[in-house]
Every structure is written in structure tokens, then in C-alpha cells.
Design an enzyme around this catalytic site. Structure first.
Site, mmCIF file in Angstrom:
data_model
loop_
_atom_site.group_PDB
_atom_site.id
_atom_site.type_symbol
_atom_site.label_atom_id
_atom_site.label_comp_id
_atom_site.label_asym_id
_atom_site.label_seq_id
_atom_site.Cartn_x
_atom_site.Cartn_y
_atom_site.Cartn_z
ATOM 1 N N SER A 235 27.008 41.969 29.824
ATOM 2 C CA SER A 235 27.337 40.637 29.345
ATOM 3 C C SER A 235 26.257 39.669 29.820
ATOM 4 C CB SER A 235 28.719 40.230 29.886
ATOM 5 O OG SER A 235 29.084 38.950 29.427
ATOM 6 N N CYS A 236 26.283 38.453 29.288
ATOM 7 C CA CYS A 236 25.336 37.413 29.743
ATOM 8 C C CYS A 236 25.899 36.072 29.306
ATOM 9 C CB CYS A 236 23.930 37.671 29.194
ATOM 10 S SG CYS A 236 23.827 37.722 27.393
ATOM 11 N N GLY A 237 25.057 35.166 28.828
ATOM 12 C CA GLY A 237 25.547 33.890 28.329
ATOM 13 C C GLY A 237 26.010 33.977 26.884
ATOM 14 N N TRP A 264 29.672 35.419 27.960
ATOM 15 C CA TRP A 264 30.445 34.391 28.647
ATOM 16 C C TRP A 264 30.738 33.180 27.758
ATOM 17 C CZ3 TRP A 264 33.925 33.966 32.024
ATOM 18 C CH2 TRP A 264 34.329 32.702 32.469
#
Length: 272
Positions: A235-237, A264
Site C-alpha cells: 500500500s502507499c498513498g 491510504w
């Protein structure tokens, strides 16, 4: 007559690309996000701009860079002259950033003869290789066929279940300060936080001056957060830099890996 080329690694060097630039089946894609055509815009010769946000995302989705439909991806890839027998090398202007997203998208649609240019456009220029002014692709359409691989991308319900039941390692590529909430999220109105039961491995930890670290250093970074046989969701932004972790993980021998498309931005918006 120039022969076709096959890609045996998910990354290639600027030297390799320069040596094979005349291969019949080579397609060079510029995956830089929001790149604009102007008098100063440069590219690797014969590159074709892969517009992640405008053409290769679901524009009806409320979240950025959302996974496109199979037909959309196929149509836009064909418009860039991509064929089923193409060898695709993708780069971006930052080093390795959005190029990994392009690499992962092709893999998610069943295409494996694709690699990321290690160090991207900066490494190409540093090596002293030729550049040219940006230009639109006006060549023939390709015959690329998209074949969706359902386990490459994960979505909100998948991640919520994985988080709750601890079925996967969820590894977040954001910076340590964003992961901890010390630094606010760059997207206006998005709260700080983390997916429950996730761990942090900033994508920048895999890079040095935009170039991937050695395989030994990459393996060590991943070993600290996951075993090789663990099922992993990155996952990340907003689903871009999570793909940098996927690239590093593949180079480190991890097989059971996937990317949370909404990351996120979606999770932090839907879960209050």
C-alpha cells in the site's frame, strides 16, 4: 536487420537500453505523471507518453490513479502501438517512481515482457545518451490483448478482510513520518493514519539517487518486514509507490505479492 529482444529481468540499465534501442519489438514508454509538452520537455528517443492519470486510470473513480477497466487498458495500450510481442521498457523523470506503476499495470493485465529503466530519465541523461524533444506517438496501433490477472490488484474489501484476519502482510510504502502521522497527508482533507496491522517500508529505502539498491540490500530491507513465502499486499498513498515495493520484492524473490489500488487515500477516506 534488427532482431526482437526479450526481457529477463524486471529492471534494465540505461546502458542495456541504449544497446538494444533498435530492437524491432522494443517499445519505450515514458510513465512520468502529469508530464507536459512544452519547448523544454525532453524524452528518450522514440518514447511514447503513457498517461497514467488521463488514459490509464478509471476517471469515474473518486480516488486518484484508480485501476482501469480491461477494455480501456487494452484500447489505450494499442493506441501507443503496443503489440503482444512487444518488449516494453518504461521510465519516468524522477528515477523510479511512477514507472513501477506502469510496469505493474502491464503485469496485472497479463503482460510480462516489461521492465523498468533503473534510474529512469536522470540515469539516461547522466550516461550521456541522446535525448529528443517530446512528441506525440503517431505510429500504427498495436494488437495488444489484455488478460486480467485478478490477484495482482487488491481493493478495499480485500484489504479490510486481510487486515482484520491477518491473512496477509500489509506493507506501506509511505514515509515513516506519514505512516506515524507526524507529517500530514498531502491530499487535502485526508486524515493521517494507517491500515490496521500494517507495517512500514518507505519506498525510498529501496533507492539511492533514484536507482535501486543492490539485490542484497533489497533482500535485507524486505527480510525485516516479511518472509519470502508470506502473502503480501503493498500500500502507499494512492497506489503509485506501492508498485516500487512490488518491483523490489520481485527482484528479491517474493512471489505472492499484490498492490492495494486505492491505498491510504481510499482506506483513510472510507474508514473514519
Amino acid at each position: 536487420m534488427n532482431s526482437n529482444v526479450a526481457l529477463i529481468s524486471p529492471v534494465v540499465s540505461a546502458e542495456w537500453l541504449n544497446e538494444h534501442k533498435s530492437a524491432n519489438n522494443l517499445v519505450i514508454l515514458d510513465g512520468t505523471i502529469n508530464k507536459v509538452f512544452n519547448a523544454d520537455s525532453q524524452q528518450i528517443p522514440n518514447s511514447r507518453l503513457f498517461e497514467i492519470k488521463k488514459k490509464f486510470s478509471n476517471l469515474d473513480d473518486p480516488f486518484p490513479s484508480a485501476f482501469p477497466a480491461t477494455r480501456q487498458f487494452e484500447k489505450e495500450a494499442r493506441a501507443l502501438g503496443v503489440n503482444n510481442d512487444s518488449a516494453i521498457v518504461v521510465y519516468d523523470d524522477k528515477g523510479i517512481y511512477s514507472s513501477a506503476r506502469v510496469w505493474w499495470l502491464f503485469k496485472a493485465f497479463g503482460f510480462t515482457n516489461v521492465a523498468v529503466l533503473n534510474g529512469g530519465f536522470p540515469a539516461w541523461k547522466k550516461a550521456g545518451f541522446a535525448t529528443e524533444a517530446m512528441k506525440h506517438y503517431t505510429g500504427e496501433s498495436g494488437d495488444f490483448t489484455a488478460n486480467l490477472q485478478p490477484n495482482y490488484m487488491r481493493f478495499f474489501d480485500d484489504v479490510e478482510q486481510a487486515s482484520k484476519n491477518k491473512t496477509h502482510k500489509i506493507i506501506d510504502a509511505r514515509s515513516a513520518s506519514r505512516f506515524s502521522g507526524e507529517t500530514p497527508e498531502p491530499r487535502e482533507g485526508l486524515r493521517s493514519g494507517t491500515i490496521p496491522n500494517s507495517v512500514n517500508l518507505p519506498f525510498t529505502d529501496l533507492l539511492e539517487d533514484g536507482i535501486l539498491k543492490s539485490k542484497k540490500e533489497l533482500a535485507k530491507a524486505f527480510y525485516m518486514v516479511a518472509e519470502q513465502d508470506d502473502p503480501i499486499i503493498f500500500s502507499c498513498g494512492s497506489g503509485i509507490t506501492a508498485c516500487v515495493l512490488a518491483l523490489g520484492a520481485e527482484l528479491s524473490g517474493y512471489k505472492n505479492i499484490s498492490v492495494y489500488d486505492g491505498s491510504w487515500t481510499e482506506y483513510g477516506s472510507l474508514k473514519k
